[in-house]
Design an enzyme around this catalytic site. Structure first.
Site, PDB file in Angstrom:
ATOM      1  N   SER A  25     -66.672 -28.558 110.555  1.00  0.00           N
ATOM      2  CA  SER A  25     -66.575 -27.101 110.527  1.00  0.00           C
ATOM      3  C   SER A  25     -66.680 -26.557 111.944  1.00  0.00           C
ATOM      4  O   SER A  25     -66.833 -27.306 112.911  1.00  0.00           O
ATOM      5  CB  SER A  25     -67.688 -26.513 109.652  1.00  0.00           C
ATOM      6  OG  SER A  25     -68.941 -26.685 110.276  1.00  0.00           O
ATOM      7  N   HIS A  52     -62.400 -25.703 110.554  1.00  0.00           N
ATOM      8  CA  HIS A  52     -62.336 -24.309 110.090  1.00  0.00           C
ATOM      9  C   HIS A  52     -62.449 -23.416 111.320  1.00  0.00           C
ATOM     10  O   HIS A  52     -63.539 -22.991 111.709  1.00  0.00           O
ATOM     11  CB  HIS A  52     -63.495 -24.007 109.138  1.00  0.00           C
ATOM     12  CG  HIS A  52     -63.430 -24.778 107.867  1.00  0.00           C
ATOM     13  ND1 HIS A  52     -62.468 -24.564 106.909  1.00  0.00           N
ATOM     14  CD2 HIS A  52     -64.209 -25.775 107.394  1.00  0.00           C
ATOM     15  CE1 HIS A  52     -62.669 -25.385 105.903  1.00  0.00           C
ATOM     16  NE2 HIS A  52     -63.716 -26.133 106.173  1.00  0.00           N
ATOM     17  N   ASP A 143     -66.060 -29.019 101.765  1.00  0.00           N
ATOM     18  CA  ASP A 143     -64.678 -29.350 102.091  1.00  0.00           C
ATOM     19  C   ASP A 143     -64.621 -30.801 102.565  1.00  0.00           C
ATOM     20  O   ASP A 143     -65.439 -31.237 103.383  1.00  0.00           O
ATOM     21  CB  ASP A 143     -64.164 -28.410 103.184  1.00  0.00           C
ATOM     22  CG  ASP A 143     -62.655 -28.493 103.344  1.00  0.00           C
ATOM     23  OD1 ASP A 143     -62.011 -29.120 102.481  1.00  0.00           O
ATOM     24  OD2 ASP A 143     -62.131 -27.927 104.318  1.00  0.00           O
TER      25      ASP A 143
END
Length: 788
Positions: A25, A52, A143
């Site tokens: 992330s 992300h 995720d």
């Protein structure tokens, strides 16, 4: 029986380097820097980083990584060659596209990819580069947890940063919870382990992993059978070898012989290999188009004409962690909600892997399933629990999960729909036909079969007709139901002719054995016996009884017990060579007494061509009888010429040579038997250690239960003391109210009387029965008019 549950990866063009997908992330940029600092730049891998990040952070990430590694860092904005020792950064809101040896980025066309970009990329990695690597670093959310399962299913290796070290542990923890992770280490050690894996993979690719020795593969499968109780000998060889190679790579072994030694010395490795061969991976509503066909063309048919006291029975074979079974359960509940009369619904879900079944029974999945399940279904059938979704009771109550083997256990019966997706592709063709026949036996008339994208129910013919070829949905043909033969462990090809009675089946089998025997005797016709791989006599020629002499006691069909005592030792050894090595053999002369006279008898044992026996393992034992020993001696002495004497010497020399050969073979067989005994002894020691460990765990559990019991006793004592205190307080309050001279009325929040003092009775006409009634009911009972 288990089963893999996914499409097979599309082969990539030769020359493309192995791909390492790295997911983290926005808060994992520091972890990425440490990871690439610790990673050698010459491993021959291509690295793809998925984060992300907002669009304006893309160039910043590439700049940061270029300062931490000597490898080129490229932002993928147009198609370009996929090169080794390069780092590729995929822009946000884009997906990966690999064509031959090129990589390109394309914008997402649906919300699923935007919600889970790491999952989306890992799934594409599994489809295009099945033997790649997936790495999960520090990050929040879940995720990547679905994508790592796809990578492992396709044959890749999954590495995860230790959550205890990660700044944000949610993403690594969610990946570990899937059970698909191979390696969990701190960042620097993780980079070093990836380097080792790459080097082992390179050595395996350059050399011959099997090394031309099939014996080690057989030993590995034997070890696995002993330790897990399941035999994978009839699984497709390529699949078994690919999974063994994957485990060897994780175990840092680049030769089959080395991995066998590792498997033998580490009992826990057998369970890891067993889980790899089962490939317990699946997802919700995999292949949406196939599930749409199931929902529109099959599910409604299951409910038509059913009454409230009837059942709709569905069997999901090889359910893994349960996603597919729950998906079918959702379709059934949706259809039931449209019906005025709702029959009982039962979904039977079975698998070999107890770990996967435990996950299925719990029904708790990572939030990443949002990519596969629509928001409406999530609200209807799931409850959000932090970073997970829990299956609601309405859906859970129709499910029944059970440990079951398609190849060993009897099937369920009276089933309306069977779903078995991407399991048959891993079985040999004969075994596939056996399973298809078993499914037909389990189905109700006109029942349905739902298979995977690479599977078919067309063989054996006459059992199923296609409903939708593209979705691989089939319906049983009425009147085709036959009881399949008994299912031994890893049964061979079935016979689909069937038999009305047991006697008829035995007669058919005898006729079949007779035909096999006649075909095997085309070139030689001395007395003979047809023997199966359990050493049982299946068929005898007319004159074979001369060489049989059963021992006293219970009659047996074992030919090594039926033969004359002089022949038994040699016969057992010859049968062992025929079935284990596939070798024909001719024995030295064996002296056998017939009616007081000694005769030379030669045993010739020859394996029968499997093509003749339709896959069964058989051998033929020939009894070749020579002249009597006394007659031969008299002939040699009476003749008195040199030629006859020379012939006798030559014969004796030949018998001596055969005896020496036999002794050498016996010595080799003894060495092999000693090796097998050593292995068995090690396995027994391992089992003994497991028993001791289990005993220690039980003792620990007992102590914990005793501790819990003591705590409960303590809590009970405390509650007793509190109850006595409450009783005393209540008694004191009653005494206080009785002794007070003040008229007091106690009301609750609804103005109902709870209690009152005796003084109040001088003002109202009130009794104990009036407690609990509104105070307005007592205003007319005032004793003095002047009071309000």
């Amino acid at each position: 029986m288990a089963r893999a549950r996914a499409h097979r990866p599309t082969p990539i063009k030769d020359g493309a380097p192995p791909v390492v997908g790295i997911g983290a992330s926005a808060g994992g940029v520091q972890a990425l820097q440490t990871f690439f600092e610790s990673l050698p730049a010459d491993l021959g891998l291509a690295y793809v980083v998925i984060l992300h990040l907002a669009p304006d952070r893309e160039s910043e990430l590439g700049h940061i990584l270029s300062m931490r590694t000597s490898m080129p860092v490229t932002s993928v904005d147009k198609p370009q060659p996929l090169e080794a020792n390069h780092v590729y950064v995929i822009p946000p809101d884009h997906s990966l596209s690999i064509t031959h040896e090129q990589i390109a980025a394309e914008r997402f066309t649906d919300m699923a990819g935007r919600r889970g970009p790491i999952d989306f990329f890992f799934r594409s990695l599994a489809a295009q580069h099945g033997d790649g690597f997936a790495v999960i670093l520090s990050g929040g959310g879940s995720d990547g947890s679905l994508g790592v399962k796809a990578v492992k299913e396709a044959g890749g290796i999954v590495l995860v940063q230790d959550p205890a070290e990660a700044e944000h542990s949610s993403m690594p923890a969610a990946a570990i919870a899937t059970g698909a992770v191979d390696i969990v280490l701190p960042l620097k050690e993780l980079a070093q382990r990836l380097a080792e894996l790459a080097r082992v993979k390179s050595r395996i690719a350059e050399g011959e992993f099997v090394d031309g020795d099939e014996d080690y593969l057989r030993r590995i499968l034997a070890q696995l059978r002993v330790r897990s109780g399941h035999d994978f000998a009839n699984y497709k060889r390529s699949t078994v070898l690919r999974r063994i190679q994957r485990r060897a790579q994780v175990a840092r072994r680049d030769r089959l012989a080395d991995y066998y030694a590792h498997l033998r010395d580490h009992p826990e490795e057998a369970q890891a290999l067993f889980a790899d061969l089962l490939i317990s991976v699946t997802s919700f509503f995999r292949d949406p188009r196939s599930f749409d066909v199931l929902a529109t063309q099959v599910i409604p048919q299951l409910f038509d004409g059913r009454q409230a006291d009837e059942q709709v029975r569905v069997w999901t074979a090889g359910c893994a962690t349960g996603e597919e079974a729950y998906s079918i359960g959702i379709l059934l509940l949706e259809e039931a909600s449209k019906r005025e009369v709702r029959p009982e619904i039962q979904v039977l879900a079975s698998d070999l892997d107890p770990t996967a079944l435990a996950v299925a029974r719990e029904g708790r999945y990572p939030a990443a399933i949002e990519a596969d399940v629509s928001p409406e279904r999530l609200r209807r059938y799931f409850v959000r629990d932090g970073a997970h979704y829990q299956v609601k009771r309405e859906l859970r109550d129709i499910m029944l999960f059970a440990n079951h083997s398609l190849l060993r256990d009897p099937p369920f019966s009276r089933i309306d729909l069977i779903s078995c997706r991407n399991l048959l592709i891993y079985l040999e063709r004969d075994l596939q036909q056996q399973v298809i026949a078993t499914f037909r036996y389990a189905l109700a008339p006109n029942g349905y079969l739902f298979l995977g994208s690479s599977e078919s129910a067309e063989h054996p013919g006459g059992l199923f007709r296609p409903i939708d070829q593209e979705a691989h949905v089939y319906q049983a043909i009425a009147g085709s139901k036959e009881r399949p033969p008994t299912l031994p462990r890893l049964a061979g090809a079935p016979s689909f002719g069937g038999a009305a009675t047991v006697a008829r089946q035995q007669a058919d089998q005898a006729a079949s054995d007779g035909a096999i025997h006649r075909e095997g005797l085309e070139e030689a016709a001395p007395p003979s016996i047809l023997v199966d791989d359990t050493y049982h006599a299946a068929h005898l020629s007319e004159r074979a009884g001369r060489y049989l002499q059963p021992s006293g006691g219970r009659l047996t069909a074992d030919v090594t017990e039926l033969a004359r005592p002089e022949l038994r030792l040699e016969l057992r050894a010859a049968l062992h060579r025929a079935f284990v090595r596939g070798e024909a053999s001719l024995s030295i002369p064996i002296f056998v007494q017939f009616n007081g006279a000694s005769h030379r008898v030669y045993l010739q044992v020859r394996p029968v061509d499997p093509g003749i026996t339709r896959g069964a393992r058989r051998a033929i034992v020939f009894f070749i009888e020579g002249e009597g020993v006394e007659e031969a001696v008299e002939s040699a002495v009476g003749a008195g010429d040199d030629r006859q004497a020379a012939e006798t010497v030559r014969r004796l020399a030949e018998e001596l040579r055969l005896t020496q050969v036999r002794l050498r073979e016996v010595r080799e067989e003894s060495a092999g038997a000693n090796e097998e005994l050593r292995i068995a002894n090690e396995e027994l020691q391992s089992i003994n250690e497991e028993y001791r460990s289990t005993s220690e765990e039980l003792e620990t559990s007992k102590e914990e239960l005793q501790s819990v019991n003591e705590e409960l006793q303590t809590v009970n004592s405390e509650l007793k003391v509190k109850l006595e205190g409450v009783s005393r307080a209540n008694s004191d309050l009653q005494n206080l109210m009785a002794a007070t001279d003040v008229a007091t009325l106690f009301l609750d929040t609804t103005l109902k009387i709870k209690r009152f003092t005796p003084r109040l009775t001088e003002l109202f006409n009130v009794t104990a029965s009036d407690e609990g009634r509104p105070i307005t009911d007592f205003t007319h009972r005032l004793k003095y008019d002047g009071l309000p």
